[in-house]
Design a protein around this motif. Sequence first.
Motif, PDB file in Angstrom:
ATOM      1  N   LEU A  22     101.414  -8.097 -23.163  1.00 55.98           N
ATOM      2  CA  LEU A  22     102.146  -7.213 -22.255  1.00 55.98           C
ATOM      3  C   LEU A  22     101.284  -6.793 -21.069  1.00 55.98           C
ATOM      4  O   LEU A  22     100.178  -6.299 -21.238  1.00 55.98           O
ATOM      5  CB  LEU A  22     102.641  -5.957 -22.985  1.00 55.98           C
ATOM      6  CG  LEU A  22     103.786  -6.139 -23.967  1.00 55.98           C
ATOM      7  CD1 LEU A  22     104.091  -4.824 -24.668  1.00 55.98           C
ATOM      8  CD2 LEU A  22     105.029  -6.683 -23.284  1.00 55.98           C
ATOM      9  N   LYS A  25     105.390  -2.547 -18.268  1.00 57.63           N
ATOM     10  CA  LYS A  25     105.977  -1.608 -19.231  1.00 57.63           C
ATOM     11  C   LYS A  25     107.498  -1.678 -19.285  1.00 57.63           C
ATOM     12  O   LYS A  25     108.116  -1.015 -20.104  1.00 57.63           O
ATOM     13  CB  LYS A  25     105.500  -0.190 -18.934  1.00 57.63           C
ATOM     14  CG  LYS A  25     104.018  -0.035 -19.242  1.00 57.63           C
ATOM     15  CD  LYS A  25     103.615   1.383 -19.397  1.00 57.63           C
ATOM     16  CE  LYS A  25     102.183   1.446 -19.921  1.00 57.63           C
ATOM     17  NZ  LYS A  25     101.748   2.799 -20.169  1.00 57.63           N
ATOM     18  N   VAL A  72     108.210   5.981 -25.449  1.00 55.53           N
ATOM     19  CA  VAL A  72     108.885   4.709 -25.248  1.00 55.53           C
ATOM     20  C   VAL A  72     110.372   5.024 -25.166  1.00 55.53           C
ATOM     21  O   VAL A  72     110.895   5.794 -25.983  1.00 55.53           O
ATOM     22  CB  VAL A  72     108.647   3.725 -26.414  1.00 55.53           C
ATOM     23  CG1 VAL A  72     109.463   2.459 -26.228  1.00 55.53           C
ATOM     24  CG2 VAL A  72     107.179   3.391 -26.558  1.00 55.53           C
ATOM     25  N   HIS A  99     106.209   4.964 -18.568  1.00 58.73           N
ATOM     26  CA  HIS A  99     106.318   4.750 -20.010  1.00 58.73           C
ATOM     27  C   HIS A  99     106.998   3.409 -20.269  1.00 58.73           C
ATOM     28  O   HIS A  99     107.688   2.865 -19.415  1.00 58.73           O
ATOM     29  CB  HIS A  99     107.141   5.871 -20.656  1.00 58.73           C
ATOM     30  CG  HIS A  99     106.525   7.216 -20.527  1.00 58.73           C
ATOM     31  ND1 HIS A  99     105.365   7.580 -21.175  1.00 58.73           N
ATOM     32  CD2 HIS A  99     106.904   8.301 -19.801  1.00 58.73           C
ATOM     33  CE1 HIS A  99     105.060   8.820 -20.870  1.00 58.73           C
ATOM     34  NE2 HIS A  99     105.968   9.286 -20.019  1.00 58.73           N
ATOM     35  N   TYR A 100     106.807   2.901 -21.484  1.00 61.79           N
ATOM     36  CA  TYR A 100     107.478   1.669 -21.854  1.00 61.79           C
ATOM     37  C   TYR A 100     108.987   1.883 -21.875  1.00 61.79           C
ATOM     38  O   TYR A 100     109.468   2.920 -22.347  1.00 61.79           O
ATOM     39  CB  TYR A 100     107.031   1.180 -23.238  1.00 61.79           C
ATOM     40  CG  TYR A 100     105.689   0.513 -23.233  1.00 61.79           C
ATOM     41  CD1 TYR A 100     105.560  -0.812 -22.824  1.00 61.79           C
ATOM     42  CD2 TYR A 100     104.545   1.193 -23.640  1.00 61.79           C
ATOM     43  CE1 TYR A 100     104.328  -1.437 -22.810  1.00 61.79           C
ATOM     44  CE2 TYR A 100     103.305   0.578 -23.624  1.00 61.79           C
ATOM     45  CZ  TYR A 100     103.204  -0.732 -23.209  1.00 61.79           C
ATOM     46  OH  TYR A 100     101.985  -1.345 -23.187  1.00 61.79           O
TER      47      TYR A 100
END
Length: 134
Positions: A22, A25, A72, A99-100
């Motif tokens: 990854l 995000k 998340v 944030h994800y």
Amino acid sequence: MEFQIHSIEELNSVAQEIISQLQQKIILLEGEMGAGKTTFIKVLLQEMGSTDEISSPTFSIVNEYEIPEGKVFHFDLYRIKSEEEALDFGIEEYLYSGHYCFIEWPDKISDLLPEKHHTIKIIAEGNQRTIIFV
């Protein structure tokens, strides 16, 4: 990156490999109804360290979870009718929060998505799944 999955037990190792790759995000999940998008998000979140009870946000549109790195957001946009509806609930605040964000049915907001994101496509063929990560 492409993975052939023959059993649900294989999802953890695939999730670990994807997490290690990854760079963004925002993660879009594509696949037909019942392909396993929510199941795979659950495994990804567990591998990222979440101990929360993870469920589909089909009716709430967004669920929030905690991982050691922070929040998340998990979106299921299947029920929204327009990008305007997504703007009304503040989708941009989530997308640019740092944030994800795991997003199911991202085609519903294609014009609102950041240019930089990852895509996970799940193709179901009987009990076999092909997971493509870009």
